[in-house]
Design a protein around this motif. Structure first.
Motif, short mmCIF file in Angstrom:
data_model
loop_
_atom_site.label_atom_id
_atom_site.label_comp_id
_atom_site.label_asym_id
_atom_site.label_seq_id
_atom_site.Cartn_x
_atom_site.Cartn_y
_atom_site.Cartn_z
N LEU A 39 -31.27 0.13 -13.77
CA LEU A 39 -30.83 0.23 -15.16
C LEU A 39 -31.80 1.08 -15.97
O LEU A 39 -31.39 1.93 -16.77
CB LEU A 39 -30.68 -1.16 -15.78
CG LEU A 39 -30.30 -1.18 -17.26
CD1 LEU A 39 -28.97 -0.49 -17.50
CD2 LEU A 39 -30.28 -2.62 -17.77
N GLY A 40 -33.08 0.88 -15.76
CA GLY A 40 -34.08 1.67 -16.46
C GLY A 40 -33.94 3.15 -16.15
O GLY A 40 -34.02 4.00 -17.05
N GLN A 41 -33.71 3.48 -14.89
CA GLN A 41 -33.57 4.88 -14.50
C GLN A 41 -32.30 5.50 -15.10
O GLN A 41 -32.31 6.66 -15.51
CB GLN A 41 -33.58 5.01 -12.97
CG GLN A 41 -34.89 4.56 -12.35
CD GLN A 41 -36.09 5.23 -13.00
OE1 GLN A 41 -36.37 6.39 -12.74
NE2 GLN A 41 -36.79 4.53 -13.86
N VAL A 42 -31.23 4.71 -15.14
CA VAL A 42 -30.00 5.19 -15.77
C VAL A 42 -30.23 5.47 -17.25
O VAL A 42 -29.79 6.50 -17.78
CB VAL A 42 -28.85 4.18 -15.56
CG1 VAL A 42 -27.65 4.50 -16.43
CG2 VAL A 42 -28.45 4.12 -14.09
N LEU A 43 -30.95 4.58 -17.92
CA LEU A 43 -31.22 4.78 -19.34
C LEU A 43 -32.15 5.96 -19.60
O LEU A 43 -31.95 6.72 -20.55
CB LEU A 43 -31.79 3.49 -19.96
CG LEU A 43 -30.80 2.32 -20.03
CD1 LEU A 43 -31.51 1.07 -20.53
CD2 LEU A 43 -29.61 2.66 -20.91
N VAL A 44 -33.15 6.14 -18.74
CA VAL A 44 -34.02 7.31 -18.87
C VAL A 44 -33.20 8.58 -18.69
O VAL A 44 -33.34 9.55 -19.45
CB VAL A 44 -35.19 7.26 -17.86
CG1 VAL A 44 -35.96 8.58 -17.84
CG2 VAL A 44 -36.13 6.10 -18.19
N ALA A 45 -32.32 8.59 -17.70
CA ALA A 45 -31.46 9.76 -17.47
C ALA A 45 -30.54 10.00 -18.66
O ALA A 45 -30.32 11.16 -19.05
CB ALA A 45 -30.64 9.56 -16.19
N LEU A 46 -30.03 8.95 -19.27
CA LEU A 46 -29.18 9.08 -20.45
C LEU A 46 -29.96 9.72 -21.62
O LEU A 46 -29.46 10.63 -22.28
CB LEU A 46 -28.62 7.72 -20.87
CG LEU A 46 -27.78 7.71 -22.14
CD1 LEU A 46 -26.52 8.56 -21.96
CD2 LEU A 46 -27.42 6.29 -22.52
N VAL A 47 -31.19 9.26 -21.84
CA VAL A 47 -32.02 9.85 -22.89
C VAL A 47 -32.28 11.33 -22.58
O VAL A 47 -32.21 12.18 -23.48
CB VAL A 47 -33.34 9.06 -23.07
CG1 VAL A 47 -34.28 9.77 -24.03
CG2 VAL A 47 -33.06 7.64 -23.55
N ALA A 48 -32.54 11.65 -21.33
CA ALA A 48 -32.75 13.05 -20.95
C ALA A 48 -31.49 13.87 -21.21
O ALA A 48 -31.58 14.98 -21.75
CB ALA A 48 -33.16 13.14 -19.47
N LEU A 49 -30.33 13.34 -20.87
CA LEU A 49 -29.07 14.07 -21.09
C LEU A 49 -28.79 14.28 -22.57
O LEU A 49 -28.30 15.35 -22.98
CB LEU A 49 -27.91 13.34 -20.42
CG LEU A 49 -27.88 13.42 -18.90
CD1 LEU A 49 -26.78 12.53 -18.34
CD2 LEU A 49 -27.70 14.85 -18.44
N ILE A 50 -29.09 13.28 -23.39
CA ILE A 50 -28.95 13.43 -24.84
C ILE A 50 -29.79 14.62 -25.30
O ILE A 50 -29.34 15.45 -26.09
CB ILE A 50 -29.37 12.14 -25.58
CG1 ILE A 50 -28.33 11.03 -25.35
CG2 ILE A 50 -29.56 12.40 -27.08
CD1 ILE A 50 -28.79 9.65 -25.80
N HIS A 51 -31.00 14.71 -24.77
CA HIS A 51 -31.88 15.79 -25.20
C HIS A 51 -31.50 17.15 -24.61
O HIS A 51 -31.76 18.18 -25.23
CB HIS A 51 -33.34 15.41 -24.93
CG HIS A 51 -33.84 14.50 -26.00
ND1 HIS A 51 -33.52 13.17 -26.03
CD2 HIS A 51 -34.56 14.76 -27.11
CE1 HIS A 51 -34.04 12.64 -27.11
NE2 HIS A 51 -34.67 13.59 -27.78
N VAL A 52 -30.87 17.16 -23.45
CA VAL A 52 -30.33 18.42 -22.93
C VAL A 52 -29.29 18.94 -23.93
O VAL A 52 -29.28 20.14 -24.27
CB VAL A 52 -29.70 18.23 -21.53
CG1 VAL A 52 -28.85 19.43 -21.15
CG2 VAL A 52 -30.78 17.99 -20.50
N TYR A 53 -28.46 18.05 -24.43
CA TYR A 53 -27.44 18.44 -25.41
C TYR A 53 -28.11 18.93 -26.71
O TYR A 53 -27.69 19.95 -27.29
CB TYR A 53 -26.50 17.27 -25.68
CG TYR A 53 -25.38 17.62 -26.63
CD1 TYR A 53 -24.49 18.65 -26.34
CD2 TYR A 53 -25.20 16.92 -27.81
CE1 TYR A 53 -23.45 18.98 -27.20
CE2 TYR A 53 -24.18 17.25 -28.68
CZ TYR A 53 -23.30 18.26 -28.37
OH TYR A 53 -22.28 18.59 -29.23
N VAL A 54 -29.15 18.25 -27.15
CA VAL A 54 -29.87 18.68 -28.35
C VAL A 54 -30.48 20.07 -28.14
O VAL A 54 -30.43 20.92 -29.03
CB VAL A 54 -30.93 17.64 -28.76
CG1 VAL A 54 -31.82 18.15 -29.87
CG2 VAL A 54 -30.28 16.32 -29.17
N VAL A 55 -31.05 20.28 -26.97
CA VAL A 55 -31.61 21.60 -26.64
C VAL A 55 -30.52 22.67 -26.76
O VAL A 55 -30.73 23.73 -27.36
CB VAL A 55 -32.25 21.62 -25.24
CG1 VAL A 55 -32.56 23.03 -24.79
CG2 VAL A 55 -33.50 20.76 -25.22
#
Length: 120
Positions: free
Chosen positions: A4-20
């Motif tokens: 679950l932690g890894q999924v959430l870290v990946a989700l935060v990373a994906l949010i920031h890919v979109y922001v980039v």
């Protein structure tokens, strides 16, 4: 709990890919302007600032991906550091730009951080 932690870290990373993408590529477009509530004139005059800001968000993505690829204690340390950076950046953004940033950036980072810390 670790998964679950890894999924959430990946989700935060994906949010920031979109922001980039929004900041570095789409800033002047209708989609980019809608995301940040800017006018064409403002977007044009601040495009270089947005490009720079997008680069910094890209560094957050790189750190989160590094954390996902690391293992053991290094994984937890890297993820903790970069999730804390995201949370602090979100707090500053919420105080200076828009409260919406708190929900989009800070809350997911804090949730991921809580799970990462609780899973070990």
């Amino acid at each position: 709990m670790h998964t679950l932690g890894q999924v959430l870290v990946a989700l935060v990373a994906l949010i920031h890919v979109y922001v980039v993408l929004l900041e570095m590529v789409l800033w002047r477009t209708p989609r980019g302007r809608a995301a940040f509530g800017t006018t064409p004139e403002f977007a044009e005059s601040t495009a270089t600032l947005a490009l720079n800001q997008g680069l910094y968000n890209g560094f957050l993505v790189a750190g989160l991906v590094w954390g996902l690829l690391a293992s053991g204690d290094l994984q937890r340390q890297v993820e903790t550091f970069f999730l804390a950076c995201v949370a602090v950046a979100g707090l500053v953004g919420a105080l200076t730009v828009s409260r919406r940033i708190l929900l989009v950036q800070t809350v997911p980072a804090v949730l991921a951080l809580a799970v990462v810390l609780a899973s070990r």
